[in-house]
Motif scaffolding. Structure first.
Motif, PDB file in Angstrom:
ATOM      1  N   PRO A 270      -1.697  -4.987   1.183  1.00  0.00           N
ATOM      2  CA  PRO A 270      -0.773  -4.525   2.223  1.00  0.00           C
ATOM      3  C   PRO A 270       0.667  -4.864   1.841  1.00  0.00           C
ATOM      4  N   PHE A 271       1.587  -4.066   2.307  1.00  0.00           N
ATOM      5  CA  PHE A 271       3.003  -4.283   1.998  1.00  0.00           C
ATOM      6  C   PHE A 271       3.454  -5.634   2.535  1.00  0.00           C
ATOM      7  N   HIS A 272       4.144  -6.392   1.681  1.00  0.00           N
ATOM      8  CA  HIS A 272       4.610  -7.731   2.045  1.00  0.00           C
ATOM      9  C   HIS A 272       6.132  -7.702   2.095  1.00  0.00           C
ATOM     10  N   THR A 273       6.678  -8.000   3.275  1.00  0.00           N
ATOM     11  CA  THR A 273       8.137  -7.928   3.430  1.00  0.00           C
ATOM     12  C   THR A 273       8.864  -8.955   2.564  1.00  0.00           C
ATOM     13  N   ALA A 274       8.205 -10.061   2.239  1.00  0.00           N
ATOM     14  CA  ALA A 274       8.865 -11.096   1.438  1.00  0.00           C
ATOM     15  C   ALA A 274       9.147 -10.604   0.023  1.00  0.00           C
ATOM     16  N   THR A 275       8.212  -9.871  -0.553  1.00  0.00           N
ATOM     17  CA  THR A 275       8.397  -9.377  -1.917  1.00  0.00           C
ATOM     18  C   THR A 275       8.975  -7.968  -1.942  1.00  0.00           C
ATOM     19  N   ILE A 322       0.595   2.653  -2.032  1.00  0.00           N
ATOM     20  CA  ILE A 322      -0.420   1.648  -1.703  1.00  0.00           C
ATOM     21  C   ILE A 322       0.192   0.559  -0.825  1.00  0.00           C
ATOM     22  N   GLY A 323      -0.442   0.324   0.330  1.00  0.00           N
ATOM     23  CA  GLY A 323      -0.062  -0.804   1.174  1.00  0.00           C
ATOM     24  C   GLY A 323       0.944  -0.520   2.264  1.00  0.00           C
ATOM     25  N   VAL A 324       1.522   0.686   2.323  1.00  0.00           N
ATOM     26  CA  VAL A 324       2.596   0.910   3.297  1.00  0.00           C
ATOM     27  C   VAL A 324       2.133   1.620   4.571  1.00  0.00           C
ATOM     28  N   ALA A 325       0.884   2.084   4.623  1.00  0.00           N
ATOM     29  CA  ALA A 325       0.373   2.756   5.829  1.00  0.00           C
ATOM     30  C   ALA A 325      -1.120   2.491   5.959  1.00  0.00           C
ATOM     31  N   ASP A 326      -1.639   2.720   7.166  1.00  0.00           N
ATOM     32  CA  ASP A 326      -3.064   2.464   7.434  1.00  0.00           C
ATOM     33  C   ASP A 326      -3.908   3.720   7.398  1.00  0.00           C
ATOM     34  N   GLU A 327      -3.310   4.870   7.108  1.00  0.00           N
ATOM     35  CA  GLU A 327      -4.062   6.116   7.103  1.00  0.00           C
ATOM     36  C   GLU A 327      -4.947   6.221   5.867  1.00  0.00           C
ATOM     37  N   ALA A 328      -6.038   6.966   6.001  1.00  0.00           N
ATOM     38  CA  ALA A 328      -6.943   7.185   4.871  1.00  0.00           C
ATOM     39  C   ALA A 328      -6.344   8.219   3.922  1.00  0.00           C
ATOM     40  N   TYR A 329      -6.657   8.072   2.664  1.00  0.00           N
ATOM     41  CA  TYR A 329      -6.146   9.004   1.661  1.00  0.00           C
ATOM     42  C   TYR A 329      -7.036  10.240   1.575  1.00  0.00           C
ATOM     43  N   ASP A 330      -6.403  11.366   1.243  1.00  0.00           N
ATOM     44  CA  ASP A 330      -7.138  12.612   1.051  1.00  0.00           C
ATOM     45  C   ASP A 330      -7.415  12.834  -0.431  1.00  0.00           C
ATOM     46  N   GLU A 331      -8.591  13.374  -0.709  1.00  0.00           N
ATOM     47  CA  GLU A 331      -8.944  13.675  -2.090  1.00  0.00           C
ATOM     48  C   GLU A 331      -8.632  15.138  -2.394  1.00  0.00           C
TER      49      GLU A 331
END
Length: 410
Positions: A270-275, A322-331
């Motif tokens: 998940p996206f980390h605001t510290a980094t 990667i890590g910036v949203a909770d939606e599922a990816y489409d193939e």
């Protein structure tokens, strides 16, 4: 001045050592007495040759040097000291009855740091001695600091090279071969360590995984995340691989679909605001026998398709890193006919910048790949990289450049 004052000392525990050189005993006695009263460790010597021997035996922190002496004058003594690698840094103050400007110029030219004329004032002598001892201490501290920095830089350089070597182990092996397909790749990091990664991963049954990923930023932190992601996208023989289910390659269902691989990475990182770090990814599984390429784009440039007959086209696919949203990816699905080529690349390719600040751009990328159609895949890849390098002027690019290509032969 109190003998315990730090200005009289080269360290907290030892008083500064001063070598006095004068062929007149009375001058030696006066100077030695004045300096001892201030807490210095004083060694008087009556000749130039004795001064050289004394300095070599026990290098002083400062030298007071007379000019007019028999056998070896002060200029000659100074020249000998400055020619000695161990003694050349010792500050030398000339003390002389010579008042001509040329005498002073010569004293400085031979390596002296100061010049005091006789008769001298006691306070002037002390002030100049203290000043040059302080400067000498600062010089020594600077040299020691520079040496520590040099050693630290050497260690860091060694560590970076070792880390870069480890990172390169996640690039495609020269021995990668899958019947019915030809592969080529190009990789130009902008620094010792890269945030980009790519690989070609045989998955069994004529299927092969292909990916290019790009971690935001540069340097060690980007490289660490890139290596971590690459480890998870490793061949099935690696226990940490998330590309297959239960390590069984017999049934095609054991290969995890690309969208689910991206979903898993999205959960793990998940996206980390510290980094402030995130990664983009294009990952797909190519069935060489059918030409089917099922893939996912996570905030990454879509694949570039070069049909065997037809112009190249970039297939843009919306998606989030990667890590910036909770939606599922489409193939997504793409069919490659025999002779078709497919290119996966990082944004460092179209964003390569020339000296005028112009990007290489998608249009130029399409033209370059189209021109390479007449060459075999590896030659076309080499030509493409050369064109990009010429565009940004050679040397290291401003961003990592990663390209992975496949041609289906049928």
């Amino acid at each position: 001045m109190n003998p315990a004052t730090p200005d009289n000392r080269t360290s907290a525990a030892q008083p500064a050592s001063i070598l006095i050189v004068d062929d007149t005993p009375a001058n030696l006695q006066v100077l030695a007495g004045m300096l001892k009263d201030r807490g210095y460790r004083v060694r008087p010597v009556p000749s130039g040759r004795l001064a050289l021997a004394a300095a070599q035996r026990d290098p002083p922190d400062l030298i007071l040097l007379d000019i007019n002496m028999p056998d070896m004058n002060g200029y000659q003594v100074c020249e000998h000291l400055k020619a000695d690698g161990m003694l050349k840094g010792i500050p030398i103050i000339f003390i002389s009855a010579l008042t001509e400007q040329l005498d002073k110029v010569k004293a400085f030219a031979t390596g002296g740091v100061d010049y005091i004329t006789k008769p001298f004032q006691m306070e002037e002598l002390h002030a100049r001695v203290e000043t040059h001892l302080k400067l000498r201490r600062l010089q020594i501290e600077l040299e020691e600091t520079n040496l520590r920095l040099e050693r630290a830089n050497d260690r860091m350089s060694h560590d970076l090279k070792a880390a870069a070597t480890i990172q390169r182990t996640f690039l495609p092996s020269a021995a990668v071969k899958v019947a019915g397909a030809e592969f080529a790749w190009g990789y130009r990091p902008c620094d010792e360590l890269a945030g980009d990664a790519l690989n070609i991963i045989p998955l069994g049954g004529g299927r092969v995984g292909l990916y290019v990923l790009d971690v935001s930023g540069h340097g060690v932190s980007a490289a660490l995340l890139s290596v971590t992601l690459s480890r998870l996208l490793s061949p099935p023989t690696d226990p940490s691989s998330i590309l297959i289910q239960d390590g069984n390659l017999v049934d095609r269902l054991d290969i995890i679909p690309p969208a689910k691989v991206a979903n898993r990475l999205n959960e793990l990182f998940p996206f980390h605001t510290a980094t402030g770090q995130f990664a983009t990814l294009i990952y797909g599984v190519l069935n060489v026998s059918t030409g089917d390429f099922r893939h996912v784009c996570a905030g990454h440039a879509g694949p570039l398709h070069l049909p065997v007959s037809g112009p190249p086209v970039i297939l843009e696919h919306p998606g989030f890193p990667i890590g910036v949203a909770d939606e599922a990816y489409d193939e997504r699905h793409l069919h490659l006919a025999p002779g078709d080529r497919l290119f996966l690349y990082s944004d460092g390719v179209p964003e390569a910048m020339n000296s005028s600040g112009d990007h290489f751009g998608n249009a130029r990328l399409l033209e370059a790949i189209g021109r390479g159609r007449t060459k075999c895949l590896k030659e076309g890849m080499a030509t493409l990289l050369e064109e990009i390098i010429r565009w940004h002027g050679g040397g290291r690019p401003k961003d990592d450049i990663s390209i992975l290509a496949v041609e289906v032969s049928g």
